[in-house]
Design an enzyme around this catalytic site. Structure first.
Site, PDB file in Angstrom:
ATOM      1  N   CYS A   1      -9.937  17.847 -11.573  1.00  0.00           N
ATOM      2  CA  CYS A   1      -9.474  18.973 -11.989  1.00  0.00           C
ATOM      3  C   CYS A   1      -9.807  20.047 -10.752  1.00  0.00           C
ATOM      4  O   CYS A   1      -9.009  20.953 -10.358  1.00  0.00           O
ATOM      5  CB  CYS A   1     -10.188  19.727 -13.100  1.00  0.00           C
ATOM      6  SG  CYS A   1     -12.097  19.559 -12.894  1.00  0.00           S
TER       7      CYS A   1
ATOM      8  N   THR B   1     -32.114  59.622  -5.973  1.00  0.00           N
ATOM      9  CA  THR B   1     -32.689  58.117  -6.469  1.00  0.00           C
ATOM     10  C   THR B   1     -32.509  57.297  -5.370  1.00  0.00           C
ATOM     11  O   THR B   1     -33.571  56.291  -5.065  1.00  0.00           O
ATOM     12  CB  THR B   1     -32.204  57.717  -7.661  1.00  0.00           C
ATOM     13  OG1 THR B   1     -32.308  58.908  -8.778  1.00  0.00           O
ATOM     14  CG2 THR B   1     -32.764  56.522  -8.356  1.00  0.00           C
TER      15      THR B   1
ATOM     16  N   LEU C   1     -28.335  68.334  -5.132  1.00  0.00           N
ATOM     17  CA  LEU C   1     -27.530  68.672  -5.893  1.00  0.00           C
ATOM     18  C   LEU C   1     -27.354  67.353  -6.900  1.00  0.00           C
ATOM     19  O   LEU C   1     -27.392  66.487  -6.530  1.00  0.00           O
ATOM     20  CB  LEU C   1     -26.116  69.310  -5.300  1.00  0.00           C
ATOM     21  CG  LEU C   1     -26.426  70.501  -4.846  1.00  0.00           C
ATOM     22  CD1 LEU C   1     -25.020  70.844  -3.974  1.00  0.00           C
ATOM     23  CD2 LEU C   1     -26.550  71.598  -5.827  1.00  0.00           C
ATOM     24  N   PRO C   2     -26.432  67.222  -7.849  1.00  0.00           N
ATOM     25  CA  PRO C   2     -25.926  66.109  -8.656  1.00  0.00           C
ATOM     26  C   PRO C   2     -25.164  65.436  -8.008  1.00  0.00           C
ATOM     27  O   PRO C   2     -24.303  65.732  -7.297  1.00  0.00           O
ATOM     28  CB  PRO C   2     -25.412  66.590 -10.001  1.00  0.00           C
ATOM     29  CG  PRO C   2     -25.778  68.208  -9.966  1.00  0.00           C
ATOM     30  CD  PRO C   2     -25.856  68.641  -8.707  1.00  0.00           C
TER      31      PRO C   2
ATOM     32  N   HIS D   1     -16.935  22.374  -9.332  1.00  0.00           N
ATOM     33  CA  HIS D   1     -15.855  23.077 -10.320  1.00  0.00           C
ATOM     34  C   HIS D   1     -15.850  24.649  -9.898  1.00  0.00           C
ATOM     35  O   HIS D   1     -16.490  25.126  -9.811  1.00  0.00           O
ATOM     36  CB  HIS D   1     -16.529  22.704 -11.532  1.00  0.00           C
ATOM     37  CG  HIS D   1     -16.292  21.558 -12.229  1.00  0.00           C
ATOM     38  ND1 HIS D   1     -15.337  21.209 -12.885  1.00  0.00           N
ATOM     39  CD2 HIS D   1     -17.238  20.288 -12.334  1.00  0.00           C
ATOM     40  CE1 HIS D   1     -15.210  19.742 -13.234  1.00  0.00           C
ATOM     41  NE2 HIS D   1     -16.509  19.769 -12.861  1.00  0.00           N
TER      42      HIS D   1
ATOM     43  N   GLY E   1     -27.678  61.699  -4.100  1.00  0.00           N
ATOM     44  CA  GLY E   1     -28.350  60.444  -3.631  1.00  0.00           C
ATOM     45  C   GLY E   1     -29.779  60.651  -3.671  1.00  0.00           C
ATOM     46  O   GLY E   1     -30.578  60.063  -2.886  1.00  0.00           O
TER      47      GLY E   1
ATOM     48  N   CYS F   1     -13.493  25.610 -12.327  1.00  0.00           N
ATOM     49  CA  CYS F   1     -13.086  25.826 -13.954  1.00  0.00           C
ATOM     50  C   CYS F   1     -14.258  25.887 -14.819  1.00  0.00           C
ATOM     51  O   CYS F   1     -15.390  25.694 -14.251  1.00  0.00           O
ATOM     52  CB  CYS F   1     -11.999  24.975 -14.282  1.00  0.00           C
ATOM     53  SG  CYS F   1     -12.760  23.044 -14.156  1.00  0.00           S
TER      54      CYS F   1
ATOM     55  N   GLU G   1       0.904  -1.024  -0.184  1.00  0.00           N
ATOM     56  CA  GLU G   1       0.082  -0.065  -0.177  1.00  0.00           C
ATOM     57  C   GLU G   1       0.700   1.205  -0.016  1.00  0.00           C
ATOM     58  O   GLU G   1       2.096   1.230   0.706  1.00  0.00           O
ATOM     59  CB  GLU G   1      -0.854   0.168   1.276  1.00  0.00           C
ATOM     60  CG  GLU G   1      -2.144  -0.823   1.138  1.00  0.00           C
ATOM     61  CD  GLU G   1      -3.040  -0.770   2.156  1.00  0.00           C
ATOM     62  OE1 GLU G   1      -2.625  -0.317   3.496  1.00  0.00           O
ATOM     63  OE2 GLU G   1      -4.354  -0.905   1.978  1.00  0.00           O
TER      64      GLU G   1
ATOM     65  N   LYS H   1      -8.262  -3.414   0.106  1.00  0.00           N
ATOM     66  CA  LYS H   1      -9.319  -3.758   0.913  1.00  0.00           C
ATOM     67  C   LYS H   1     -10.162  -5.274   0.608  1.00  0.00           C
ATOM     68  O   LYS H   1      -9.821  -5.756  -0.506  1.00  0.00           O
ATOM     69  CB  LYS H   1     -10.531  -2.964   0.720  1.00  0.00           C
ATOM     70  CG  LYS H   1     -10.191  -1.132   0.766  1.00  0.00           C
ATOM     71  CD  LYS H   1     -10.131  -0.831   2.200  1.00  0.00           C
ATOM     72  CE  LYS H   1     -11.197  -1.122   2.983  1.00  0.00           C
ATOM     73  NZ  LYS H   1     -10.893  -0.545   4.497  1.00  0.00           N
TER      74      LYS H   1
END
Length: 887
Positions: free
Chosen positions: A316, A601, A595-596, A280, A599, A282, A204, A211
């Site tokens: 892999c 939105t 102002l632009p 995986h 925040g 990959c 082994e 086995k």
């Protein structure tokens, strides 16, 4: 594969995760008397509960003592060893406390976090597991990797995969095959038969395992035995599993032919291997490569039986023997994690913000936070969570503060007896902070409960946090509301705010009695007596907890989430938070001028979520109205409202709508009718309907009447004056343009509206680029933009980072053609991927892109039909850019 639910019960009547595991025998002497199967069954229940709580923000395991001891007993060494396995440390007190109360035995579990123990500076995995089910070979042994080893193994596999991705596509990786002719195991594998008693000429090793067949149930024995060995060989190197060979003598013994069906055995082996979980990193998604051979075993020239050899080739990525043994609480159930979920959580890490590190500052890192936390970043130049905490929730030595003071004054004046009631509750405490809210449920994105006057969170020294609900009158559902809100608060402080200390939240329900002004109605909402280690010991622990609270209350989903493909949170500014936390029942109509890049939105979206929780309405009862389709689509995809453009708004009835949010209102027009009048009529249908209007007069991009009421008629107004979007060079350019707008003011903009500029603050410290370039002809413009786009795409930016803005849609088509020609020419000899990406770059008009933003903005020949709004249009263009601006 879905999570498998456990039979364990998550109890719902506590402000914490409490898992009942039923009867458990406790005490070392008692546990030694148990039969093996009973001991293992109890240990399994206990381990599942402990693991689930570690991975889910912490909580309590509740056990009924199965033994009849009248005195207090310890848990038992085998149960303690399960806990040590989960946390990979001898220091159980760092995560566990125990307490016996009558016949109940409690184990208090703190949330896991990957900070290393003092005696162990190695990096800890993100979650706890009883077993990784990932095996490897170590000389002649099969070893199950512990969580740390599994984490390092997976990290190495992932890193190797990413290295391969970075190699040039033309480069061929040469793999040297194993020289099989000199490999004695391979030579035996290639044979068709063996002799009974034959001694194999090799022992082994790391690549060979012997086995023997079981004396009975051979097929089932093989099915239960091989997964560990297949996983180990696949995760290490090529290996051979010989079944039917004695591991000590190396003699071939085989299995008598009458005891085994060769076809059934081979089919069972192949079916077992096919079911082994694989993950995986990959792109190949290849299957595990192996070969199963059944060899005849001869005795004196006659068929005696069979031996089996399985040759496994290196995989892999990662092969598991079964799904990892790890649990968490999901939807109030204890569930086992699937292999994919386990790997995702195990490998969860802060995103690679190398390209953004100069723009953002980490507020909460996954490297030291609980398993369910997400990374939190703030724009550089804005307040750190520590600063925000000290501004919003200060801890003053020797003082007990009520905050916000304005809300406390409002509540005290509105409700007679409230001040007396709360002051009475605060008498035992002298140091800390009481944070009031008309509804902590709404603050935590839960639905508001009618009849609640207010909620309050007390954070004080030498006590756990205490959550109070004050009701107008006694309510049968008051306790469940208080418990549920406190439960959500505790979970969010840990899993969202990243708090890593021992934490529980006590509850108390109070009510104002009209007859006697003020009276306490119910005592503590927790029947569990937590140990003293759950008290906040000092001011530092109080501040740590309050900084987690800042993240809970001020965080919102960042645009980085879509860009990086993972959930990222940003924090509101104090100014944004103060507007968001306004009492919307008292501010049914509000005009927010910002102002632009301040925040607007973001606040509009947060307010719509708040409306839904305060009034218990559906998404189709909240209407978001803007001028352009791109912004409409962006908000509509969030799933928080019905989003339409102004033209659609004017052409439909919207009978179900109760609340309206208007965004970018400075660019609205009355060409299709009086939109403001219609919005007012709709929101006057109900007593509590909301109409909030967000606008920026500086970004007005037309000379028509916007339909907005006169500035003097905008009775309720708020301003957002802190600009947080743009890098420093772009911000300086915007300031110059806004000063020019003030000098050359279009006739449809009120003079007083631009005074907001005097209060402007600009977030500083973010590097960027801003350039104004003159080109002699259209061809030169197309070539210049194409070259720059190529450079950005080659250096890790995506088409979603870039937009090219023109004055009108007619010019979009013209310049897009001039851009495409040099782009095609430049990519003929280059990587075709870059060419494909370049074709996905967005071209839009400045007006249609209003309300949106990109990292990189190109503005081509910005011009306005009316010269009076030239600088306004230029501001609209430039303010869209976060990091790079080319005009």
């Amino acid at each position: 594969m879905e999570m498998q639910k456990s039979s364990l019960v998550v109890e719902l009547s506590y402000p914490d995760l409490v898992i009942s595991v039923g009867e458990i025998t406790l005490g070392e002497a008692n546990r030694k008397k148990l039969q093996k199967t009973q001991r293992e069954k109890e240990r399994e229940k206990f381990t599942q509960a402990a693991c689930a709580l570690l991975n889910s923000g912490g909580g309590v395991i509740r056990m009924e003592m199965a033994n009849n001891d009248e005195h207090h007993v310890e848990m038992g060494l085998d149960l303690e060893e399960c806990l040590r396995t989960l946390i990979m440390s001898k220091d159980l007190q760092a995560f566990f406390d125990t307490k016996q109360q009558g016949r109940c035995y409690y184990v208090f579990v703190k949330s896991w976090n990957s900070d290393p123990f003092p005696e162990d500076r190695s990096i800890k995995p993100r979650i706890c597991s009883l077993s990784s089910s990932l095996y490897c070979r170590s000389l002649t042994s099969v070893v199950c990797m512990d969580s740390s080893e599994a984490f390092n193994f997976l990290k190495t596999k992932k890193r190797n995969t990413e290295t391969l991705k970075e190699e040039p596509s033309c480069k061929v990786r040469r793999v040297t095959p194993r020289y099989h002719n000199s490999n004695p195991a391979y030579l035996i594998f290639e044979r068709d038969q063996l002799e009974y008693g034959e001694i194999l000429p090799f022992p082994e090793s790391q690549h060979v395992e012997f086995k023997q067949f079981s004396t009975k149930h051979i097929v089932e024995y093989v099915k239960s035995t091989i997964p560990e060995y297949i996983s180990a060989f696949a995760n290490t190197e090529e290996g051979y599993l010989f079944i039917g060979v004695d591991d000590k003598t190396k003699k071939v013994l085989g299995c008598p032919k009458e005891n085994v069906d060769c076809n059934a055995l081979k089919m069972k082996i192949e079916a077992t291997i096919a079911k082994l979980p694989r993950v995986h990193f990959c792109q190949s998604q290849s299957q595990l490569t192996y070969t199963v051979k059944i060899l005849n075993v001869l005795a004196n020239g006659e068929l005696y039986g069979y031996a089996c050899v399985i040759r496994v080739q290196p995989f892999c990525c990662a092969v598991f023997s079964e799904a990892p043994k790890s649990w968490m609480v999901k939807d109030k159930n204890v569930c086992s994690l699937t292999t994919e979920e386990w790997v995702d959580m195990m490998m969860d890490a802060d995103p690679d913000l190398l390209c953004l590190s100069k723009e953002f500052e980490s507020q909460l890192s996954l490297s030291s936070s609980p398993p369910l936390s997400r990374p939190v970043y703030s724009k550089k130049g804005l307040e750190h969570k520590k600063t925000l905490q000290r501004l919003l929730f200060p801890v003053t030595p020797g003082d007990l503060q009520y905050t916000p003071k304005s809300l406390w004054e409002e509540l005290s004046s509105e409700h007679e007896g409230l001040e007396e009631l709360i002051n009475k509750q605060m008498q035992p405490f002298s140091h800390g902070i009481l944070i009031l809210s008309r509804s902590w449920a709404v603050d935590l994105n839960l639905q508001e409960k009618q009849g609640v006057i207010c909620d309050a969170l007390l954070v004080t020294e030498n006590s756990p946090p205490i959550f109070y609900t004050i009701l107008r009158k006694q309510d049968a559902d008051g306790k469940s509301y208080c418990t549920g809100t406190a439960f959500t608060l505790k979970q969010k402080l840990v899993n969202m705010g990243g708090y890593t200390g021992k934490l529980c939240v006590m509850t108390k329900v109070l009510h104002l009695s009209p007859e006697s002004n003020a009276e306490s109605s119910e005592g503590s909402g927790s029947l569990i007596n937590y140990p003293k280690s759950y008290n906040l010991a000092n001011a530092q622990q109080m501040e740590d907890l309050l900084q987690s609270l800042v993240i809970v209350l001020l965080s919102f989903r960042s645009f980085l989430s879509d860009q990086l493909g993972c959930e990222i949170l940003n924090l509101l500014t104090v100014q944004q938070y103060e507007i968001f936390s306004k009492n919307i029942r008292k501010n049914r109509e509000l005009f927010v001028q910002g102002l632009p890049g301040s925040g607007k939105t973001i606040i509009a979206m947060k307010i719509m979520e708040k409306i839904k929780n305060v009034f218990g309405c559906e998404e189709n009862e909240i209407l978001y109205v803007c001028e352009n389709q791109l912004l409409r689509n962006s908000i509509g995809n969030k799933g928080i409202c019905c989003a339409v453009t102004r033209k659609t708004f004017m052409s439909n009835d919207f009978e179900k709508i109760q609340h309206i949010i208007i965004d970018e209102a400075q660019n609205f027009r009355n060409e299709n009718g009086d939109w403001y009048k219609k919005a007012k009529i709709i929101t006057q249908r109900g007593e509590d309907s909301i109409l909030w209007v967000f606008l920026d007069y500086f970004q007005t991009s037309h000379m028509d009447d916007s339909g907005l009421p006169r500035l003097s008629d905008q009775n309720s107004r708020e301003e957002l004056t802190r600009v947080v979007r743009n890098a420093d060079p772009i911000a300086k350019y915007l300031q110059r343009i806004m000063q020019k707008i003030r000098v050359k003011l279009p006739r449809n903009i009120p003079q007083r509206s631009l005074e907001i500029l005097r209060e402007a603050e600009w977030c500083q410290g973010v590097p960027g680029f801003c350039t104004i370039k003159k080109c002699s002809n259209l061809q030169d413009i197309g070539t210049y933009v194409a070259e720059k786009c190529q450079w950005f795409l080659r250096n890790g930016y995506s088409p979603d980072d870039i937009v090219v803005l023109c004055s009108t849609m007619e010019e979009v088509e013209k310049y897009k053609d001039y851009f495409s020609k040099p782009m095609r020419k430049r990519t003929m000899s280059q990587n075709n991927v870059t060419s494909i990406l370049a074709n996905n770059i967005m071209f839009e008009s400045i007006r249609r892109f209003s309300g949106l933003e990109r990292n990189i903005v190109f503005g081509i020949n910005p011009s306005a039909a009316e010269s009076a709004i030239f600088y306004n249009l230029l501001l609209c263009l430039a303010s869209r850019a976060r990091k790079h601006l080319y005009i």
